[in-house]
Design a protein around this motif. Sequence first.
Motif, short mmCIF file in Angstrom:
data_model
loop_
_atom_site.label_atom_id
_atom_site.label_comp_id
_atom_site.label_asym_id
_atom_site.label_seq_id
_atom_site.Cartn_x
_atom_site.Cartn_y
_atom_site.Cartn_z
N PRO A 609 -15.73 -4.18 45.43
CA PRO A 609 -16.14 -4.33 44.03
C PRO A 609 -17.24 -3.36 43.61
N TYR A 610 -17.15 -2.13 44.07
CA TYR A 610 -18.16 -1.13 43.72
C TYR A 610 -17.58 0.26 44.01
N GLY A 611 -18.24 1.27 43.44
CA GLY A 611 -17.86 2.65 43.70
C GLY A 611 -19.05 3.56 43.50
N VAL A 612 -18.81 4.86 43.62
CA VAL A 612 -19.89 5.85 43.53
C VAL A 612 -19.41 7.03 42.70
N ILE A 613 -20.29 7.53 41.84
CA ILE A 613 -20.06 8.77 41.09
C ILE A 613 -21.10 9.77 41.56
N SER A 614 -20.66 10.91 42.08
CA SER A 614 -21.60 11.88 42.65
C SER A 614 -21.53 13.22 41.95
N ASN A 615 -22.65 13.90 41.90
CA ASN A 615 -22.75 15.26 41.39
C ASN A 615 -23.58 16.05 42.41
N ARG A 616 -22.94 17.02 43.06
CA ARG A 616 -23.63 17.78 44.10
C ARG A 616 -24.01 19.16 43.61
N HIS A 617 -25.13 19.67 44.08
CA HIS A 617 -25.68 20.94 43.63
C HIS A 617 -24.64 22.05 43.82
N GLY A 618 -24.43 22.85 42.78
CA GLY A 618 -23.49 23.95 42.86
C GLY A 618 -22.07 23.57 42.54
N LYS A 619 -21.82 22.33 42.12
CA LYS A 619 -20.48 21.88 41.79
C LYS A 619 -20.49 21.23 40.41
N THR A 813 2.71 18.23 21.55
CA THR A 813 2.33 17.93 22.94
C THR A 813 0.85 18.20 23.18
N ASP A 814 0.19 17.25 23.82
CA ASP A 814 -1.20 17.41 24.24
C ASP A 814 -1.25 18.04 25.62
N PHE A 815 -2.14 18.98 25.80
CA PHE A 815 -2.40 19.59 27.10
C PHE A 815 -3.82 19.20 27.51
N ASP A 816 -3.92 18.46 28.60
CA ASP A 816 -5.19 17.91 29.04
C ASP A 816 -5.68 18.62 30.30
N ILE A 817 -6.97 18.75 30.42
CA ILE A 817 -7.56 19.32 31.63
C ILE A 817 -7.62 18.22 32.68
N SER A 818 -6.92 18.42 33.78
CA SER A 818 -6.99 17.45 34.88
C SER A 818 -8.34 17.57 35.57
N GLN A 819 -8.73 18.80 35.89
CA GLN A 819 -10.00 19.02 36.55
C GLN A 819 -10.47 20.45 36.30
N VAL A 820 -11.78 20.61 36.28
CA VAL A 820 -12.36 21.92 35.99
C VAL A 820 -13.56 22.17 36.89
N VAL A 821 -13.70 21.36 37.93
CA VAL A 821 -14.99 21.31 38.63
C VAL A 821 -15.03 22.06 39.95
N ASP A 822 -13.90 22.57 40.43
CA ASP A 822 -13.95 23.09 41.79
C ASP A 822 -13.05 24.30 41.96
N ILE A 823 -12.48 24.47 43.15
CA ILE A 823 -11.82 25.72 43.53
C ILE A 823 -10.65 26.05 42.63
N VAL A 824 -9.82 25.06 42.32
CA VAL A 824 -8.66 25.27 41.47
C VAL A 824 -8.76 24.34 40.26
N CYS A 825 -8.50 24.89 39.09
CA CYS A 825 -8.49 24.09 37.87
C CYS A 825 -7.08 23.57 37.62
N GLY A 826 -6.98 22.45 36.92
CA GLY A 826 -5.69 21.85 36.64
C GLY A 826 -5.53 21.49 35.18
N VAL A 827 -4.32 21.70 34.66
CA VAL A 827 -3.97 21.30 33.30
C VAL A 827 -2.64 20.54 33.39
N HIS A 828 -2.51 19.46 32.63
CA HIS A 828 -1.22 18.77 32.57
C HIS A 828 -0.85 18.49 31.12
N ALA A 829 0.45 18.51 30.85
CA ALA A 829 0.97 18.25 29.51
C ALA A 829 1.51 16.84 29.45
N ARG A 830 1.52 16.27 28.24
CA ARG A 830 2.10 14.95 28.03
C ARG A 830 3.22 15.07 26.99
N ILE A 831 4.45 15.13 27.48
CA ILE A 831 5.63 15.27 26.64
C ILE A 831 6.25 13.90 26.46
#
Length: 881
Positions: A609-619, A813-831
Amino acid sequence: MTPGRSVIRAQRTWIAGSFRPAAIVVERGVVAAIVDVRAHVAGARTVLVPDDAVLLPGLVDSHVHVNEPGRTEWEGFRSATLAAAAGGVTTIVDMPLNSLPPTTTPEALEVKRAAAAPSAFIDVGFWGGAVPENLGALAPLHEAGVFGFKCFLSPSGVDEFGHLDRAQLLAAMTEIAAIGSRLIVHAEDPALLHDHGPLGREYGAFLASRPAESEASAIDAVIDAARRTGARAHILHLSDAHSLPAIRAAKAEGVALTVETCPHYLTIAAEEIPEGASEFKCCPPIREAANRDLLWEGVVDGTIDAIVSDHSPSTVDLKRSGDGDFGLAWGGISGLQLGLSAVWTEARGRGIPLETILPLYTTGPARVAGLDGVGVIEVGAPAHLTVFGVDDPFAIEAARLLHKNPITAYDRRALTGRIRRTWLHGESVFDVTSGGPGEAPLFRGAPRGRLLRATADSDGAAGPPADAPGANGQTPTPLTTLTVLQRGAGPIPGDHYLPASPDTVLWGRLPCATDAAALTIAPGDTVTFDTVSHEGILEDQGKDPRAFFAAHGVAEASVLDDAIEIAATLSRDPAADGPHVVTGPVFVEGAQPGDLLKITVERLVPRVPYGVISNRHGKGALVGELPRGAANVSVFTPVEERASGLVGLLPVTEGGQRVVEFPLAPFLGTMGVAVAAAERPHSVPPGAHGGNIDINLLTEGAVLYLPVQVPGALAYVGDPHFAQGDGEVALTALEASLRATLRFEVVPRAAALAEFGEVTGPLARARGYLVPTGLDPDLNIAMRNCVRAALSLLQARYGMEEHLAYAYLSAATDFDISQVVDIVCGVHARIREADFAAVDRARGGAPRTGDVAGAGVKAPNRPTPVRSPDPATRENGATDD
């Protein structure tokens, strides 16, 4: 279209005790607004309720015997809750007996909850039991969340649930008054019963063995005890109408008393029951027609507070014991699916309007059980809704009902009025057009019912919805306390189980072609995985989850043992490896390079019943800006459950009260197949193999298709999330461990090409969308890759010319950013698949190959889903726009 927003429009909507035209706006599982029936609601998917039907709140049944565990062959949570949904019921409260163990201790309650958790298609609460053995010790069971306590004043029929005598009744009420709960009573006086042994096949002998005087005597005792103690008392399944004057008088006096009756007492008369028809046996018994007429007077004048099923099924053999001897057969009526239809049929024949009986199916039983926010359509309430065709003919065939055993007192009856559709928390759980009744369970996806706990307050009621402030302005009390799912404990619904241990996971790297399989399965099989979050085990968090979480107030018993073992046993190179823990590879028989592996997310259950959200230096998105210091920032986030669902909690200032609530939608950030190489890839960058794709649409019911790279696919999952915003911005979302049940199927290359064209990367289907993806270290290129994938998909799947597809994507169609935070960025579409419904109709409306289990490589005996009829031609007229 706004994701998750829908509007249901009806000319007759039951709101605040009357029918009126209204449009119900649903977002995130709750009623977000009630507006004019013609009002425009931006971005919403619309359902139109036809004028010959009414829109009702989900019904409430506070008297159901589910019998699981221990006597699941009589009825289990899956069959009971499916039948309830088909009857318009979205909330039940389960009785404490006939299951083994009976719900008379907190430990037994947890056993019952563990049995219900993986199988409940609607919301379920639980009554506790008051028996001679636990008197004086009811408070712990009350604090564990039961909605009250049931007792018998005569033998219950099962040895493990004893009855109370008059002195014990008074003691129980005294104790229950002190803890602020309620006592619900099976009221028959054993001194006036004569039903011992065989009675023969004539119903009259059985009726005479349980005379009305027995019921009246016991009800008088309950009223007297409630008057003397001040306890709240409830009379169960009233059959004796001659007790109504005493009940009216007690209520007028101010005694805290409520009373229910059942459909079988209101619709069946003793004179009608055939010889040997033991399916009509119940206790107290169905009485004569004149008695039935008086019961209806109690319904009309408001003396009776609720109509509930008292669904008490058994196997056919038990119901037919003694070849129809009413003294030997098991007593209990099976009717959970039929209550409103049966009672409405009788009411309309008596000239009684629907408005008279609806409160007894909604707010009445909710009040009896102390359930807040159910049985109503109001802003902030859970979006539990049902469509009732008031004039629909309904011919009952016991074998075609969804109860587990094909025997009911309503068999071969012709009823008027039928439930057409039911929504739970805004999601459809029953649609009368989706397959035949015997097939209906196949069309509901994974069970999504919630287990309710009463809060241990003075009213014994469940807490308010998430957006309703508490009486003191504080955060509302959670409805449930999430159970910690240690390895091997709790429900494991898959065909196979892959626990997490140092021998069955990889840390920081993903499987490759040379890895040995941790598990081998047939296509179509389901696997339950225990996934482990990396949060709490990483080096910059001390690599000691016990110490890390203890600093946030988590008891050692609530820290996952497998996380402790992985942190202590495995190691990784933080400079060279990723942070993610993934499962060992699963070999899917028959999968070959060029095929698609189809992964269906059937169930996702939080393990903690818990989780963690982290932000590390340089990321993260603001590299060099946040975090401000050199150290990483790990924000501990408790999880609670509201009427509207799971929420995470954050303060607005460090160390402050957690007043910010956000809804959770668990998903797996990593789902992939092994790469065709001899070296394990880094766990962070996603690719054609899937991996760390972080698409938050992949919640329960979603499907992911991945191009198979190596024989057997060698599939794996990990990086469990409780929630993530698109784009993610910080290094992580709310990350925490999940128990995930997934189905693995194989789509052969030829079928995949016909369905989707050439799939070169992850492709999803979720919430009515097709979701192609684009990946690259450069976000602009990732966007372009996603557009190209979407164009290819539209051309292959629908034959849409490229320039027209390009225009469609631009406009719709909406194009959403899956992730932008690390080595590879991701985009996904919703058709939206609904936009192309006419294309499918023009092709004959046949199911597409990607819709079937394996499209040619199927597990034996796996049912093939059937596409629902086109919305424009649905029999129930509820059109999805």
